[in-house]
Design an enzyme around this catalytic site. Structure first.
Site, PDB file in Angstrom:
ATOM      1  N   ARG A  66       0.777  -1.219  -0.192  1.00  0.00           N
ATOM      2  CA  ARG A  66       0.045   0.087   0.012  1.00  0.00           C
ATOM      3  C   ARG A  66       0.943   1.369  -0.104  1.00  0.00           C
ATOM      4  O   ARG A  66       0.547   2.345  -0.430  1.00  0.00           O
ATOM      5  CB  ARG A  66      -1.005  -0.059   1.149  1.00  0.00           C
ATOM      6  CG  ARG A  66      -1.902   1.118   1.150  1.00  0.00           C
ATOM      7  CD  ARG A  66      -3.295   0.889   2.024  1.00  0.00           C
ATOM      8  NE  ARG A  66      -3.258   0.258   3.322  1.00  0.00           N
ATOM      9  CZ  ARG A  66      -2.636   0.993   4.370  1.00  0.00           C
ATOM     10  NH1 ARG A  66      -2.343   2.268   4.223  1.00  0.00           N
ATOM     11  NH2 ARG A  66      -2.434   0.489   5.424  1.00  0.00           N
ATOM     12  N   ASP A 117      -8.179  15.580 -16.526  1.00  0.00           N
ATOM     13  CA  ASP A 117      -8.486  14.096 -16.896  1.00  0.00           C
ATOM     14  C   ASP A 117      -8.083  13.932 -18.433  1.00  0.00           C
ATOM     15  O   ASP A 117      -8.763  14.431 -19.366  1.00  0.00           O
ATOM     16  CB  ASP A 117      -9.845  13.763 -16.616  1.00  0.00           C
ATOM     17  CG  ASP A 117     -10.086  12.312 -16.772  1.00  0.00           C
ATOM     18  OD1 ASP A 117      -9.276  11.584 -17.663  1.00  0.00           O
ATOM     19  OD2 ASP A 117     -10.970  11.641 -16.279  1.00  0.00           O
ATOM     20  N   LYS A 141      -8.596   2.522 -19.659  1.00  0.00           N
ATOM     21  CA  LYS A 141      -9.026   2.846 -21.247  1.00  0.00           C
ATOM     22  C   LYS A 141      -7.798   2.526 -21.957  1.00  0.00           C
ATOM     23  O   LYS A 141      -7.249   1.424 -22.145  1.00  0.00           O
ATOM     24  CB  LYS A 141      -9.611   4.324 -21.239  1.00  0.00           C
ATOM     25  CG  LYS A 141     -10.569   4.400 -20.243  1.00  0.00           C
ATOM     26  CD  LYS A 141     -11.865   3.703 -20.315  1.00  0.00           C
ATOM     27  CE  LYS A 141     -12.805   3.689 -19.383  1.00  0.00           C
ATOM     28  NZ  LYS A 141     -12.966   4.594 -17.969  1.00  0.00           N
ATOM     29  N   TYR A 173     -16.978  13.238 -17.120  1.00  0.00           N
ATOM     30  CA  TYR A 173     -17.319  11.712 -16.863  1.00  0.00           C
ATOM     31  C   TYR A 173     -18.363  11.711 -15.648  1.00  0.00           C
ATOM     32  O   TYR A 173     -17.996  12.567 -14.607  1.00  0.00           O
ATOM     33  CB  TYR A 173     -16.285  10.874 -16.512  1.00  0.00           C
ATOM     34  CG  TYR A 173     -16.681   9.426 -16.144  1.00  0.00           C
ATOM     35  CD1 TYR A 173     -17.515   8.890 -16.971  1.00  0.00           C
ATOM     36  CD2 TYR A 173     -16.109   9.077 -15.082  1.00  0.00           C
ATOM     37  CE1 TYR A 173     -17.918   7.467 -16.496  1.00  0.00           C
ATOM     38  CE2 TYR A 173     -16.545   7.679 -14.632  1.00  0.00           C
ATOM     39  CZ  TYR A 173     -17.301   7.029 -15.367  1.00  0.00           C
ATOM     40  OH  TYR A 173     -17.928   5.773 -14.951  1.00  0.00           O
TER      41      TYR A 173
HETATM   42  N1  LCS Z   1     -12.165   9.672 -16.484  1.00  0.00           N
HETATM   43  C1  LCS Z   1     -13.129   9.417 -17.471  1.00  0.00           C
HETATM   44  C2  LCS Z   1     -12.854  10.455 -18.777  1.00  0.00           C
HETATM   45  C3  LCS Z   1     -13.707   8.253 -17.826  1.00  0.00           C
HETATM   46  O1  LCS Z   1     -14.248   8.060 -19.113  1.00  0.00           O
HETATM   47  C4  LCS Z   1     -13.729   7.332 -16.596  1.00  0.00           C
HETATM   48  C5  LCS Z   1     -14.748   6.065 -16.857  1.00  0.00           C
HETATM   49  C6  LCS Z   1     -13.174   7.546 -15.504  1.00  0.00           C
HETATM   50  C7  LCS Z   1     -12.401   8.805 -15.372  1.00  0.00           C
HETATM   51  C8  LCS Z   1     -13.304   6.368 -14.554  1.00  0.00           C
HETATM   52  O2  LCS Z   1     -12.261   5.544 -14.629  1.00  0.00           O
HETATM   53  P1  LCS Z   1     -12.468   3.991 -13.942  1.00  0.00           P
HETATM   54  O3  LCS Z   1     -12.526   4.201 -12.463  1.00  0.00           O
HETATM   55  O4  LCS Z   1     -13.702   3.483 -14.555  1.00  0.00           O
HETATM   56  O5  LCS Z   1     -11.085   3.357 -14.260  1.00  0.00           O
HETATM   57  N2  LCS Z   1     -15.518   6.058 -18.138  1.00  0.00           N
HETATM   58  C9  LCS Z   1     -16.409   5.204 -18.380  1.00  0.00           C
HETATM   59  C10 LCS Z   1     -17.059   5.286 -19.517  1.00  0.00           C
HETATM   60  O6  LCS Z   1     -17.216   6.033 -20.304  1.00  0.00           O
HETATM   61  N3  LCS Z   1     -17.806   4.110 -19.727  1.00  0.00           N
HETATM   62  O7  LCS Z   1     -17.557   3.440 -18.517  1.00  0.00           O
HETATM   63  C11 LCS Z   1     -16.320   3.792 -17.763  1.00  0.00           C
END
Ligand code: LCS
Length: 409
Positions: free
Chosen positions: A72, A197, A222, A125
């Site tokens: 951690r 982001d 992603k 998001y």
């Molecule tokens: N930032 C952006 C721009 C995102 O599109 C997402 C998730 C996150 C942060 C969060 O990331 P995670 O915790 O899921 O790794 N976007 C999603 C979407 O557009 N569809 O499903 C998840």
């Protein structure tokens, strides 16, 4: 570590950080007699580390750079990934997290450690929007949401207690852009931390730190991992910010990435520059195809002349990415027909995968955003978002074509 002699993105994506654990003796007490260094960074899938003496153990608590204590707090596999990300985003330092939302939360909690106010882009998001509009206000932290496509609106919303300007560019799902250099200049003028982001653009598509932005974060779920196998996140910034985040919010809120997920992400990053080029090549062809289809009302893609900020996209981006948003003339019903007809493209949330994914933000990713906010910000019921994958362009077009032709107009 030897000095870095390369500067190309592909070489960085492959080699940066990897000298850290290329020899077992770098991180292990067990000195092997045998030659041969693992070409891939190994997975250190362990929660804790042992010491050979009480002194050594005690000094690891005083000087944390001197060794690993507990996963951690840090782990060699995480560290390779962190070094690679810092190089790719041209930042001083990086930390990796259990998810993209882990990165968003830790970056905000670090910048707002003493409270304060946030100025944020109005379309974000959905979980980030919810964090800023519901969770942080319960802790006394308010956010003013503005249309950050106009930097004047960002500056106008700044209050004496503003500590953070928070943006996405391109935004999820409307692909609006923010002028990064203009935003960074406003933040510097008012002594505010700017956070972006960069999930949609990746370090291949834009370099926010070079534009003056202080902190960059990613959902590595992603494009960065690119394999659709992990949930992971990252924050890149100056050393002071990253150390504060590591010793504070990351460690104490505990959104730590598992070594295995860090390793899976490390497997993905070397192909990011190649994948980015292919995502961009496929997406411009598909956006052009969609724009002339009679069932489509409009298409939003930063690489199209019709995008209201196409000139800014050309100036600040290197390739326009793999995400396309469009509005169908037939609204919700047409959307249903489309997704039910598709054969190659998958109906799935997430993005940045090798596979082409299609989703309907109003009923999925953005369903928790209040309907009136969705309407105000343009997330209409007929909006469809594509994450264009790496398949052959003509096959994606054929699949979309047959599905769009099935919509009666
Ligand atoms: N930032 C952006 C721009 C995102 O599109 C997402 C998730 C996150 C942060 C969060 O990331 P995670 O915790 O899921 O790794 N976007 C999603 C979407 O557009 N569809 O499903 C998840």
């Amino acid at each position: 570590m030897k000095n870095k002699i390369y500067k190309g993105k592909s070489t960085e994506a492959i080699h940066a950080g990897e000298s850290l654990t290329t020899h077992p003796s770098d991180a292990q007490e067990d000195q092997s007699e045998k030659s041969g260094i693992p070409l891939l960074p190994p997975i250190y899938q362990n929660s804790t580390f042992r010491f050979s003496s009480a002194d050594e153990c005690a000094s690891a608590f005083i000087d944390e750079e001197s060794g690993y204590v507990y996963t951690r707090w840090g782990n060699p596999t995480q560290q390779v990934l962190e070094e690679k990300l810092a190089v790719l985003e041209a930042g001083e330092s990086a930390l990796v997290t259990a998810s993209g939302m882990g990165a968003v939360s830790i970056a905000l909690l670090t910048a707002l450690a003493e409270g304060g106010h946030v100025v944020a882009m109005e379309t974000l998001y959905s979980a980030t929007y919810n964090l800023l509009s519901e969770d942080l206000p319960r802790m006394g932290i308010e956010t003013t949401f503005v249309d950050a496509t106009d930097p004047n609106k960002v500056e106008y919303a700044i209050r004496p207690d503003t500590k953070v300007i928070y943006i996405e560019s391109p935004t999820n799902p409307l692909l609006k852009l923010v002028d990064l250099a203009a935003c960074a200049e406003i933040a510097k003028k008012h002594n505010i931390t700017s956070i972006i982001d960069n999930t949609f653009a990746t370090p291949c598509g834009q370099q926010p730190i070079a534009c003056g932005i202080d902190v960059v974060l990613h959902s590595m779920t992603k494009y960065l991992s690119g394999n659709g196998a992990v949930i992971a996140g990252a924050i890149i910034g100056d050393k002071d910010f990253i150390v504060r985040a590591k010793k504070g919010a990351l460690r104490n809120f505990g959104a730590v990435i598992s070594p295995f997920n860090a390793w899976l992400t490390l497997l993905g990053i070397p192909t990011l520059p190649l994948r980015w080029t292919r995502h961009c090549e496929n997406a411009i062809c598909i956006a052009t195809f969609l724009e002339q289809h009679p069932a489509v009302a409009w298409v939003r893609y930063p690489g199209l002349d019709s995008h209201p900020q196409h000139e800014l996209a050309k100036r600040q981006m290197n390739g326009f990415g793999g995400i396309i948003t469009m509005e169908l003339k037939g609204g919700h019903a047409a959307g249903e027909t489309l997704v039910n007809q598709l054969q190659i493209c998958s109906l799935a949330v997430s993005l940045g995968d090798a596979r082409t994914l299609v989703c309907h933000p109003a009923s999925t990713t953005h369903s928790h955003v209040p309907a009136e906010v969705r309407q105000q910000t343009g997330i209409t019921d007929g909006l469809v978002r594509f994450s264009i994958g790496l398949e052959d362009t003509e096959d994606i077009i054929a699949d979309l074509g047959q599905a769009l032709d099935a919509i009666s107009i």
